[in-house]
Write an enzyme that holds these catalytic residues in place. Sequence first.
Site, PDB file in Angstrom:
ATOM      1  N   ILE A 189       0.829  -1.203   0.000  1.00 19.59           N
ATOM      2  CA  ILE A 189       0.000   0.000   0.000  1.00 19.59           C
ATOM      3  C   ILE A 189       0.868   1.260   0.000  1.00 19.59           C
ATOM      4  CG2 ILE A 189      -0.319   0.197   2.509  1.00 19.59           C
ATOM      5  CD1 ILE A 189      -2.962   0.820  -0.278  1.00 19.59           C
ATOM      6  N   GLU A 219      -6.761  -2.049   6.028  1.00 22.45           N
ATOM      7  CA  GLU A 219      -6.594  -2.621   7.365  1.00 22.45           C
ATOM      8  C   GLU A 219      -5.356  -3.493   7.434  1.00 22.45           C
ATOM      9  OE1 GLU A 219      -6.733  -6.016   6.898  1.00 22.45           O
ATOM     10  OE2 GLU A 219      -7.374  -5.490   4.858  1.00 22.45           O
ATOM     11  N   GLY A 238      -5.329  -7.265   1.217  1.00 17.28           N
ATOM     12  CA  GLY A 238      -5.806  -6.294   2.197  1.00 17.28           C
ATOM     13  C   GLY A 238      -4.996  -5.013   2.141  1.00 17.28           C
ATOM     14  N   GLU A 239      -4.933  -4.288   3.265  1.00 14.38           N
ATOM     15  CA  GLU A 239      -4.196  -3.007   3.359  1.00 14.38           C
ATOM     16  C   GLU A 239      -4.867  -1.900   2.544  1.00 14.38           C
ATOM     17  OE1 GLU A 239      -0.156  -3.481   1.986  1.00 14.38           O
ATOM     18  OE2 GLU A 239       0.277  -5.133   3.335  1.00 14.38           O
ATOM     19  N   GLY A 240      -6.033  -2.169   1.955  1.00 13.47           N
ATOM     20  CA  GLY A 240      -6.629  -1.214   1.025  1.00 13.47           C
ATOM     21  C   GLY A 240      -6.061  -1.351  -0.372  1.00 13.47           C
TER      22      GLY A 240
END
Lengths: 349, 349
Positions: free
Chosen positions: A97, A171, A315-317
């Site tokens: 990210i 997240e 994840g992590e956006g």
Amino acid sequence: MFPDWVYQQCPEISATHRAAAFAHQAQLTKPAGSLGRLEQLACDLAGLQQTEKPRAANVPIIIFAGDHGVVAQGVSAYPQEVTVAMMANFAAGGAAISVLARELGSSLEVVDAGTLAQSPMPGIVTDKPRHGSRDFSKEQALTPDEAAFALECGERAVARAGTPDLLIFGEMGIGNTTASAAIAAALLGVGAERTAGSGTGVDAEGRALKARVIDQALALHGLAKPGASAESILCAVGGLEIMAICGAIIAAAQRRIPILIDGFIVSAAALAAVRLNPSCRAFLVASHRSAEQGHHLVLGALNAQPLIDLDLRLGEGSGAAIALPLLRLACALHNGMATFGEANVPDRA
Amino acid sequence: MFPDWVYQQCPEISATHRAAAFAHQAQLTKPAGSLGRLEQLACDLAGLQQTEKPRAANVPIIIFAGDHGVVAQGVSAYPQEVTVAMMANFAAGGAAISVLARELGSSLEVVDAGTLAQSPMPGIVTDKPRHGSRDFSKEQALTPDEAAFALECGERAVARAGTPDLLIFGEMGIGNTTASAAIAAALLGVGAERTAGSGTGVDAEGRALKARVIDQALALHGLAKPGASAESILCAVGGLEIMAICGAIIAAAQRRIPILIDGFIVSAAALAAVRLNPSCRAFLVASHRSAEQGHHLVLGALNAQPLIDLDLRLGEGSGAAIALPLLRLACALHNGMATFGEANVPDRA
């Protein structure tokens, strides 16, 4: 049981601006409808942003991190220390990210919404009611006060973001696919074998364990039957970063800011947000379909059509960030193409 | 029957660089495989570009335009003048691909490979053997010399592009979904009802007419039976911009330049290129699945998995341009993420 603001009505999509955007699309030098979903996307954004010129330029990314007591049950492929180590990696610029934010020109804020980190970390906003959630296989993960604190952590992050065109929430939290699978199973009234996926990479046996831990926990908390409130589900099996995202989604929608929804965990938080406050639904734009089992169920419950489907499950956006250029191009095409009249191109008969 | 260079072997993908790229991916701070198709894409590009650091920064867009005699049969929803009017729109910056090229920082070259334009147009390269193809429902669309000229028009455009990281080819030509559907039907040995789509927007009756015109033409030219050569198919029912793209694809692959393949028409040209010179296949990267009926068949014959599926059906190279940011992000992630060792993040046991 949550703070009053959580339940306040979000603004409505502007039907006038959306209709004007569709009329504008019909004038552009291309066969009608030939830009497919990008046309709809630009028109939806015009309605959400109440504008003739939809925008996706200023799109901050905010990552919420949290730890999960349930990892004591052996549900994750990675050790719990990874949560804090990855927060440092976000701040240092080495994570996926981080790279994506740089490429996209997006600011990246990392919020410790509830990790085990014992002291503030450089480059990270600390805003947490406790260090990690409790093990929901044994007890309630969060008290109502802790859950409310985390919802307001999300609201505070949105307030810090100013007036962006859209927001991306991400997240980090070892164990958070387990908490999300529990939330999704309870909200949707399905068994956890349908919502528990591989997460960071557990095998079939690991998935079965995860589903068993969740189903037993839902029974323990009296959530295995229909009709439980979103509030009781979130306190029983939620996580602090998930609650923060839930609050951030509602707070953004209340400010008329569309949210580009990431994968399984953010979508589970979004589903919880919609159950708490259905009027936020209009502001959700789905980005991608994750490879994580259960994401398609949550997307279905949100009635959301993702833009891309590339077997992402990080994840992590990151999925939302990867889809952002599609929104930007949709806006650029909407705002920048010539009309048949301007370009002197004959339209069809 | 085409020039010798068309049949010359393209270089091979570097298995060494591709394997090194996969090994590098396994070290990056994310669960193994969690970036899904973007990981594969970066590794494939590393192999194609023979490099440790795959790139998609310098990606010129070249549009080839041509007119089609077969429009006399009423196969298109738009009048034939649109081909030349849209060339002017490309050059003036008002078309979808003009907007996309600006947003992506790509150069945009427009080549008149065979339109009805009677004199050179400002901002457009004129490189054509004749004004439009003949009506293939009555006679051969192109002589072998005309087809060869158009193949070399594509080769000349690639030579002008210097040493890009990738190339995007697009097309404009009222009637060219009909020519492409005819080429695809003949190459794949299927009836035209499976390859003739709505194009710029004909209805079901229009599609049926289009399929009938194609099937009758293939019978007229003796191509309704298996075993016809790609060369004879391309001369019988091809188009000048399609031939130019076919030549450009082979010329790019021979120079070790990957090509990001657009929608139905460019994919039909790519299928023809692979039939002429199978060694170019490795350099094709599929961008999107078009809403145009028949595209999925052509992609299947190419064994190509597109990255996006957004109901696009505009052509002009627009689908490839819209997918380009995904390649750029795949490269940025591959080249820019920290490893577990660098970031001091614990890997799984």
